[in-house]
Scaffold this active site. Structure first.
Site, mmCIF file in Angstrom:
data_model
loop_
_atom_site.group_PDB
_atom_site.id
_atom_site.type_symbol
_atom_site.label_atom_id
_atom_site.label_comp_id
_atom_site.label_asym_id
_atom_site.label_seq_id
_atom_site.Cartn_x
_atom_site.Cartn_y
_atom_site.Cartn_z
ATOM 1 N N CYS A 94 0.734 -1.321 0.077
ATOM 2 C CA CYS A 94 -0.020 0.066 0.085
ATOM 3 C C CYS A 94 0.872 1.466 0.230
ATOM 4 C CB CYS A 94 -1.030 0.210 1.099
ATOM 5 S SG CYS A 94 -2.308 1.218 0.788
ATOM 6 N N HIS A 193 -3.594 -5.612 1.784
ATOM 7 C CA HIS A 193 -3.249 -5.863 3.306
ATOM 8 C C HIS A 193 -4.337 -6.950 3.532
ATOM 9 C CE1 HIS A 193 -6.127 -2.324 3.388
ATOM 10 N NE2 HIS A 193 -6.584 -3.011 4.588
#
Lengths: 242, 466
Positions: A94, A193
């Site tokens: 991310c 994630h």
């Protein structure tokens, strides 16, 4: 045998359960009798990249990203770039993924220069790309990675990198070209994630093998009892893809 | 003039119709055996969009907002109101969005829209706060704390802070009670014109604490790392910035001593100005000491008798997933609702502090109200459960995402043989009610609602919705 993991900015880039990826890598190594030492390197601390075999960078909040940009420029960027070219293994997620690119351009046109370690860039959009998602991982045919994405940045890959795989459900890099993540040398970068590695044990082992091979020339990871891991993976895979 | 008269009559008619429809729909839904819906309020708002403003006129209102502890703090303040013999009503914790608050006012109004009570105690969701305060002008607002919450809904903590600021902007005359120990919370004082009263805890509250990631590591003013004189939990405590001098303000309402803290509650001294009040807090766990302190701060601001207020903390009833007890046969079950890592870590702090063995149960759903992103379970220090050894006799895991949660416990070091995945609530309830040890059940919101449904059906508990 010992593997040295460097967790970059563990106290700042920790937004989405990223600690779980470290826990997972450590345990899967130890269960194979391989020693592992994880060292956190944060703001103001010197990074000596040659000390480590595997680097992990997670995602964070915008507020804290500003703290990091100054710190990266202060020596860490050069170390990271050298380690990548030297074939060290990286897992970046991310915000950490975006930071390895050239820049981030916000939706209202402001430019943020990043490390430029990878040939990719990110542009902010007003719409958040958020939810459970799945993608194929090109290097492990048949493996479908499941995770959770939450980003407003759209990442575009340059010719110098390849995607990790193809989006099967969800948005991926930018919600446009069907790509997800980036691969370059031994860098694995993804938006996933959720937490990524525990419920994708094959991907975890593949990354660990990459780091072990780089260090010891060979790596043979004995199979583990992945009943719980597979149950978590298969539940989400069937919810998303069937 | 005649035209104006007609408009006014139309307006009145609209209000009557909206209130009537709201209460009727609510009754119908209850008859169908459903609970926890915001539909009645939505119907009312469709008919009369500014209905809430009419109903709230002339009502002295207290708002309770913040990430964790809203419901418990509200129930404490409610007990103070009741014991002070004040005419009031309070919204239920599930009804904390605009539609829910509208329905709650409608239920406590005459058909013409006049509230039947002098005071309203309103718990409000941080994101919904600004929509509610647009219509309701409070006399006092208390912010409990600001933690990283469901990221898929609220985004970063800075968004939550901005939402709270916008909410308070709608209450320019309100006195605002802020948690002095929370740097995110106190930063609101920089951007609010309101009168501020700080409350806080002057001493550590846990003997040992779980490992927690800080939600506010860097100074909100200058981005330098904070230092702490002491930590109570999470990022709360005696913080100060060595670079710019931003620091914990001295609270007017302060917990100055914690004399006892066990599985049933805590004994504390809360000092307001120079006057100390002894209080028994009727719920265990350190975070409830903060809630008690927040309730005292509101009582001070509202001018209630503080002796009465301090006694109220010892006998308020909370229930609804806040250490709520169920006795089924010989089984002793306690339900603790969890929403985010901060709240969950505080439950683990509590479990570490009790001495008798117990069974742990966790139910994880990933619907909108639970938070669709469950990655936070990896930020919780569940490793602490593994350290408890034999005191933790078994873990039952349930809910939509049971598999992932079970895997989390395994990676936390809990042996596989202690882990029992049971996604069927019927079978889960059978297993739990057969336990000879106390059972602590930690569900997310919709998992709790599902589980309550099964328990009430199986054991003839009256339907219990909030």
């Amino acid at each position: 045998m010992e593997l040295k993991i460097c967790h970059l900015y563990p106290d700042v880039l920790n937004l989405y359960g990223d600690r779980g990826n470290i826990i997972c890598m450590e345990q899967r190594l130890r269960q194979r009798g391989i020693d592992v030492v994880t060292t956190g390197v944060s703001v103001g601390e010197t990074l000596r990249a040659s000390d480590y075999d595997l680097f992990f960078i997670g995602g964070g909040q915008d507020f804290e990203q500003e703290v990091l940009l100054g710190d990266l420029a202060n020596g860490k960027t050069a170390e990271i770039k050298a380690a990548i070219e030297d074939g060290k293994t990286f897992l970046a997620i991310c915000g950490g993924y975006q930071m390895l690119g050239h820049y981030y351009k916000t939706w209202d046109g402001q430019m943020c220069d990043f490390t430029g370690a990878l040939d990719l860039y990110t542009e902010g959009s007003k719409k958040r790309m958020i939810g459970d998602y799945a993608f194929s991982f090109d290097e492990l045919p048949g493996v479908r990675v499941v995770g959770f994405e939450n980003h407003s940045g759209k990442t575009y890959l340059g010719p110098g990198v390849s995607p990790m795989g193809t989006v099967l459900k969800g948005f991926g890099n930018n919600g446009e070209d069907g790509t997800e993540g980036a691969r370059y040398q031994n860098v694995f970068a993804t938006y996933s994630h959720g937490c990524l590695l525990p419920k994708n044990p094959q991907l975890c082992d593949y990354i660990l093998k990459t780091a072990l091979q780089r260090k010891f020339g060979e790596a043979d990871l004995a199979p583990l009892d992945d009943t719980l891991e597979n149950a978590a993976h298969d539940y989400m895979e069937s919810r998303l893809l069937s | 003039m005649a035209k104006y008269g007609i408009i006014m009559r139309m307006k009145k008619l609209r209000i009557i119709l909206a209130i009537f429809a709201c209460n009727l729909v609510k009754k119908l839904i209850r008859l169908l055996g459903r609970g926890g819906t915001d539909f009645p309020g939505r119907v009312a708002l469709k008919i009369c969009p500014d209905l809430l403003g009419h109903m709230a006129k002339g009502v002295t209102t207290i708002f309770v907002t913040g990430t964790n502890g809203k419901t418990t703090t509200s129930r404490m303040i409610e007990q103070v109101l009741a014991d002070s013999e004040i005419s009031y009503f309070a919204n239920k914790s599930g009804a904390n969005l605009l539609s829910g608050v509208t329905a709650e006012f409608a239920a406590h109004c005459t058909l013409s829209g006049k509230c039947r009570y002098q005071y309203a105690l309103i718990e409000t969701d941080e994101a919904a706060f600004k929509h509610i305060s647009k219509f309701v002008h409070a006399k006092a607002v208390v912010v409990t704390n600001v933690f990283r919450d469901q990221l898929d809904r609220y985004g970063e903590v800075s968004h939550t802070l901005e939402n709270i600021r916008l909410g308070i902007e709608g209450c320019p005359d309100a006195v605002v009670c802020l948690n002095a120990d929370d740097s995110l919370c106190t930063s609101l004082a920089d951007v609010l014109p309101n009168e501020i009263v700080y409350y806080g805890v002057n001493v550590p509250i846990y003997v040992s604490r779980v490992f927690e990631l800080s939600d506010a590591k860097y100074c909100i003013r200058c981005k330098h790392a904070y230092e702490y004189r002491y930590v109570t939990y999470g990022h709360l405590g005696g913080y100060y910035c060595p670079n710019c001098g931003f620091e914990r303000p001295k609270p007017l309402v302060a917990v100055t001593e914690v004399t006892k803290s066990d599985a049933e509650g805590s004994d504390v001294t809360i000092t307001v100005g120079d006057t100390p009040y002894s209080a028994r807090i009727n719920l265990p766990a350190g975070y409830n000491i903060y809630n008690g302190c927040a309730a005292m701060a509101i009582s001070h601001v509202m001018g209630f008798d503080l002796k009465v207020a301090s006694l109220a903390l010892g006998h308020f009833t909370c229930g609804f997933g806040r250490m709520e007890k169920f006795h089924i046969g010989s089984a002793d079950l306690r339900m603790i609702l969890i929403k985010n890592p901060a709240g969950c870590n505080q439950v683990l702090n509590f479990l570490s502090s009790i001495s008798e063995p117990y069974v742990f149960t966790a139910c994880l759903n990933d619907r909108a109200q639970d938070g669709k992103d469950i990655s936070w379970i990896w930020d919780v220090d569940f490793e602490r459960l593994a350290e408890m050894g034999d005191k933790l006799s078994a873990i039952y895991v349930s809910g939509v995402r049971a598999e992932e949660l079970a895997m989390r416990f395994y990676y936390a070091g809990v042996p596989r043989e202690k882990l029992h995945v049971e996604k069927n609530y019927d079978l889960l309830t059978d297993a739990l009610t057969a336990q000879p040890l106390p059972v602590y059940i930690m569900p997310t919101y919709t998992a709790m609602m599902d589980l309550r449904g099964v328990i009430s059906k199986k054991y003839g508990f009256k339907a219990f919705w909030e």
